[in-house]
Design a protein around this motif. Structure first.
Motif, PDB file in Angstrom:
ATOM      1  N   ARG A   1       0.077   4.447  15.796  1.00  0.00           N
ATOM      2  CA  ARG A   1      -0.760   4.239  14.697  1.00  0.00           C
ATOM      3  C   ARG A   1       0.256   2.561  13.599  1.00  0.00           C
ATOM      4  O   ARG A   1      -0.440   2.558  13.041  1.00  0.00           O
TER       5      ARG A   1
ATOM      6  N   ASP B   1       0.288  -1.503  -0.272  1.00  0.00           N
ATOM      7  CA  ASP B   1      -0.366  -0.032   0.094  1.00  0.00           C
ATOM      8  C   ASP B   1       0.856   1.049   0.196  1.00  0.00           C
ATOM      9  O   ASP B   1       0.687   2.508   0.362  1.00  0.00           O
TER      10      ASP B   1
ATOM     11  N   ARG C   1       4.190  -3.350  10.418  1.00  0.00           N
ATOM     12  CA  ARG C   1       2.743  -3.051  11.439  1.00  0.00           C
ATOM     13  C   ARG C   1       2.871  -4.361  12.616  1.00  0.00           C
ATOM     14  O   ARG C   1       2.451  -5.535  11.998  1.00  0.00           O
TER      15      ARG C   1
ATOM     16  N   TYR D   1     -11.985 -12.956   9.144  1.00  0.00           N
ATOM     17  CA  TYR D   1     -11.313 -12.314   8.328  1.00  0.00           C
ATOM     18  C   TYR D   1      -9.403 -13.384   8.892  1.00  0.00           C
ATOM     19  O   TYR D   1      -8.906 -13.224   8.126  1.00  0.00           O
TER      20      TYR D   1
ATOM     21  N   HIS E   1      -6.653  -5.337  10.664  1.00  0.00           N
ATOM     22  CA  HIS E   1      -5.796  -4.603   9.261  1.00  0.00           C
ATOM     23  C   HIS E   1      -4.223  -5.837  10.157  1.00  0.00           C
ATOM     24  O   HIS E   1      -3.718  -5.348   8.981  1.00  0.00           O
ATOM     25  N   LYS E   2      -4.707  -6.827  10.607  1.00  0.00           N
ATOM     26  CA  LYS E   2      -3.446  -7.857  10.513  1.00  0.00           C
ATOM     27  C   LYS E   2      -2.609  -8.296   9.514  1.00  0.00           C
ATOM     28  O   LYS E   2      -1.706  -8.807   9.457  1.00  0.00           O
ATOM     29  N   ARG E   3      -3.825  -8.607   8.140  1.00  0.00           N
ATOM     30  CA  ARG E   3      -2.523  -9.095   7.047  1.00  0.00           C
ATOM     31  C   ARG E   3      -1.588  -8.390   6.906  1.00  0.00           C
ATOM     32  O   ARG E   3      -0.514  -8.387   5.826  1.00  0.00           O
ATOM     33  N   ASN E   4      -1.696  -6.827   6.559  1.00  0.00           N
ATOM     34  CA  ASN E   4       0.402  -5.644   6.583  1.00  0.00           C
ATOM     35  C   ASN E   4       0.720  -6.148   7.185  1.00  0.00           C
ATOM     36  O   ASN E   4       1.863  -6.384   6.990  1.00  0.00           O
TER      37      ASN E   4
ATOM     38  N   GLU F   1      -1.958   0.133  15.600  1.00  0.00           N
ATOM     39  CA  GLU F   1      -3.206  -0.078  15.141  1.00  0.00           C
ATOM     40  C   GLU F   1      -3.320  -0.945  13.759  1.00  0.00           C
ATOM     41  O   GLU F   1      -4.386  -1.264  13.505  1.00  0.00           O
ATOM     42  N   ASP F   2      -1.983  -0.465  12.362  1.00  0.00           N
ATOM     43  CA  ASP F   2      -2.168  -0.500  11.522  1.00  0.00           C
ATOM     44  C   ASP F   2      -1.608  -1.719  11.141  1.00  0.00           C
ATOM     45  O   ASP F   2      -1.573  -2.908   9.769  1.00  0.00           O
ATOM     46  N   GLY F   3      -1.415  -2.942  12.391  1.00  0.00           N
ATOM     47  CA  GLY F   3      -1.186  -4.213  11.933  1.00  0.00           C
ATOM     48  C   GLY F   3      -2.198  -4.807  13.427  1.00  0.00           C
ATOM     49  O   GLY F   3      -1.764  -6.514  13.433  1.00  0.00           O
TER      50      GLY F   3
END
Length: 736
Positions: free
Chosen positions: A543, A477, A535, A644, A552-555, A546-548
């Motif tokens: 952040r 991304d 992440r 998910y 959003h874990k796949r990040n 929180e983005d991981g």
């Protein structure tokens, strides 16, 4: 080649949200079933047979670790209540010996501030020689004696009364992280008659030394009770000071810096609650300071200043208050009476404002100074300000002036250590990827750093022979992911080198720079070692975490693959000679990454891997499952979370693919990630892989989440993992 064990298939259906998953290996969860132990034993025998030719390499790496380690050594003495406390290690012995010696001068003890002109010599640690007792030295606990006759030993916690007479400590002899608590009279060397079984981490004395506070876990291994034992009374008369019934909350205890309050912390990764007990008042009751209903993630530190009680509060803001949201935390000063008011009416005076680029990770006190732990550009460090100046600045609406020690390296870790509240200095630790751990005393009045010890590395170690650099990968991304790239200085950027990518990426835990003697054995074989700060960790603030997490874990997984792609294209590694490694939640990472891109790796080591996460979290009766909902989401109640998680959980997403060589390493008595998860995962990997490479399971039968106990056993474990990696990458030999 030996035949891999094949577990029998016993289909067990699991249905949630209209989805049914048939698990053929769930029967392996029954720890009491003799067939399970027999299967794990067979797996160990298979692993031993397949890796038998790696034994010389394991022996070599073990001897390298041992040869670089000063086995007879000691910690830097820390002063507390008129005593110097330290630990010794002795060549040939597995465990530390915990000792103390009386301080010649008791000034600054018991929390009274040291005078501004006090001679720092009174706070200079005594000269203790490795292997040589000093006059008046007293052994508090010999870990080797405690471990005798047991397959495992770990110390859970220890506390000494203010008068120095009693020593409470807890030990684990199985690896399941439940402990037996005993109290030793240091005047006589005898133990008190009371023995408290099945306690958890956390124990503290009150100032009088008559009450002992300790933690107990429930059947799911969640700490939920704070109990009080009055010395000299029967254990079955112990009272419960606090009990937390919410299965999604974790409870712990600590003392305030000045040791006047017992702090009970309840919470999870998203919000918390603090209660406190005034220990100087025997009739005091536990008081609520800041409740969970306010949904504020915080830590609180009550203290006395100029005859007035205040609370130092580190927090993530009040969205409905004047601070607004502060995801990277801020620090405020609060009068305790304010907490009785509605939240939006409370007056909190900012000491350190929120900063999008700096994460505040802790706020602590001495009698004279405010200490703020922070993370900037992934690097943890500290700042100091005189407490009186900070209080005045808060009253005037200004910002206090902070000082920060400088260490002269780009990638490093600086942390605060245990210090006496009234001392004129603070103990610090410093390390980097190339600098062995150093211990400093930071002089609060001047900012001077006094080096007390640098961990010796034997065998002619030279930091200049190694390089640690920052690099950045680009995620799918467009997010830039920081990497730490470690190598021998002589390694060429010619695309021919073996390499290992390491990661974790969960629970806001950061993979901070640190020296590791064992890692030199890989670097000296030409491996490029890459730490991927993905992440889900905390390296770049709240952040980044929180983005991981949750949806959003796949990040986390795609960031790791992006790190691997950077490495393969960088010229530092041969794309066909890259391995990956991670442990616990990092083991889940490895499992997910292997499903995403098995062809990118030549080998993988998954240590105590959380690879059957969905099954575990769907059962709140299993250890810690309910506590995991704040990290991954609650798949029991939320169909979107279920779907998910099912899309990435490693065990359920194994598919026909050329999986690389895999070693799953686990422990039979692990209470955090049960052995059954990698045991099941290995079975389905073998069925799915088309590469013909071995898939191995190695189970320590007398160990817990951290592996076998004892330093020599730990070195053997690390040598096993590294030999597996080095052998798979064709990097058995040391560089010339």
């Amino acid at each position: 080649m030996a035949e891999a064990p094949v577990a029998k298939k016993v289909p067990a259906a699991r249905t949630h949200h209209g989805d049914t998953f048939v698990d053929e290996y769930e029967w392996l969860r029954d720890k009491e079933n003799p067939e399970v132990a027999a299967h794990l034993t067979a797996e160990n025998a298979y692993t031993d047979a397949v890796t038998a030719d790696q034994q010389p390499l394991r022996d070599a790496i073990f001897e390298e670790i041992k040869g670089r380690t000063q086995e007879t050594d000691l910690s830097v003495p820390s002063r507390r209540d008129g005593w110097w406390y330290f630990s010794r290690t002795v060549e040939g012995q597995q465990y530390p010996i915990y000792c103390r010696v009386k301080a010649a001068d008791a000034s600054g003890a018991h929390g009274s501030p040291a005078g501004p002109g006090e001679d720092l010599a009174a706070w200079t640690p005594p000269a203790v020689v490795p292997g040589t007792p000093i006059e008046g030295e007293q052994v508090l606990l010999d870990g080797n004696a405690e471990a005798e006759g047991h397959p495992f030993f770990a110390l859970g916690g220890a506390a000494v009364t203010r008068d120095g007479n009693l020593y409470a400590y807890s030990v684990d002899h199985s690896g399941d992280e439940t402990f037996t608590l005993r109290v030793k009279d240091l005047r006589t060397g005898e133990h008190l008659p009371e023995v408290i079984e099945n306690v958890f981490y956390g124990l503290e004395f009150d100032p009088e030394g008559s009450r002992l506070f300790y933690m107990v876990a429930d059947e799911s291994w969640r700490p939920y009770q704070v109990r009080v034992h009055v010395l000299g009374t029967p254990v079955d008369e112990d009272t419960v000071l606090y009990q937390e019934d919410d299965v999604a909350q974790w409870t712990g205890i600590d003392l305030s810096a000045d040791r006047r309050w017992l702090l009970v912390g309840i919470g999870n990764s998203e919000y918390s609650e603090t209660r406190m007990l005034k220990l100087t008042d025997p009739d005091a009751q536990l008081e609520l300071l800041l409740g969970r209903d306010d949904r504020i993630l915080h830590s609180a530190e009550p203290f006395e200043h100029e005859g007035r009680t205040r609370v130092l509060l580190m927090h993530n803001g009040r969205p409905a208050g004047p601070e607004g949201a502060a995801p990277n935390n801020m620090v405020s000063l609060v009068d305790p009476a304010e907490f009785a008011k509605p939240l939006v009416e409370q007056e909190w005076t900012a000491l350190v404002a929120h900063d999008d680029s700096v994460k505040i990770e802790g706020a602590d006190l001495t009698a004279t100074h405010l200490i703020v732990s922070l993370r900037r550009d992934t690097i943890p460090t500290l700042r100091f300000a005189p407490l009186a100046d900070a209080v005045r600045a808060a009253g005037a609406g200004t910002t206090p002036t902070f000082s920060e020690p400088e260490f002269g390296e780009e990638l490093y870790t600086a942390n605060g250590g245990a210090s006496e509240y009234g001392a004129p200095l603070v103990r610090l630790s410093f390390t980097s990827y190339v600098t062995p751990p150093q211990v400093y005393d930071y002089v609060l009045a001047t900012g001077e750093l006094l080096l007390r010890k640098e961990t010796p590395v034997l065998g002619g170690y030279r930091p200049a022979d190694y390089v640690a650099e920052r690099a950045w990968a680009t995620a799918d991304d467009g997010t830039r992911v920081p990497l730490s790239v470690l190598r021998r200085a002589s390694v060429k950027q010619d695309g021919s080198n073996p390499a290992l990518v390491y990661g974790y990426g969960s629970y806001e835990v950061s993979m901070d720079p640190g020296f590791a003697i064992s890692r030199l054995s890989l670097l000296d074989r030409g491996l490029v070692f890459v730490v991927a700060h993905i992440r889900g960790g905390g390296e770049l603030g709240r952040r980044w975490y929180e983005d991981g997490k949750k949806l959003h874990k796949r990040n986390t997984f795609t960031d790791f693959v992006a790190a691997t792609d950077w490495l393969a294209a960088s010229g530092w590694a041969d794309p066909k000679r890259i391995a990956c490694m991670g442990g616990s939640a990092g083991g889940l990472l490895i499992g997910a990454v292997l499903n995403l891109a098995p062809e990118k790796y030549a080998a993988a080591v998954a240590q105590v891997p959380f690879v059957d996460a969905l099954t575990t979290i769907l059962d709140p009766e299993l250890p810690l499952s309910a506590l995991e909902w704040e990290e991954w989401g609650n798949p029991i109640e939320d169909a979107e979370v279920y779907s998910y998680m099912k899309s990435y959980t490693p065990y359920e997403n194994v598919h026909a693919a050329p999986y690389p060589k895999v070693a799953a390493v686990t422990s039979f008595n692990d209470t955090r990630v049960l052995y059954v998860e990698p045991a099941k995962w290995v079975q389905v990997l073998r069925e799915a892989t088309s590469s013909g490479q071995p898939i191995l399971l190695k189970t320590e039968m007398d160990a817990g989440h951290g592996g076998a106990s004892g330093r020599y056993e730990a070195w053997k474990d690390r040598a096993w993992d590294y030999a597996f990696i080095a052998d798979a990458l064709g990097a058995r030999d040391l560089l010339p």
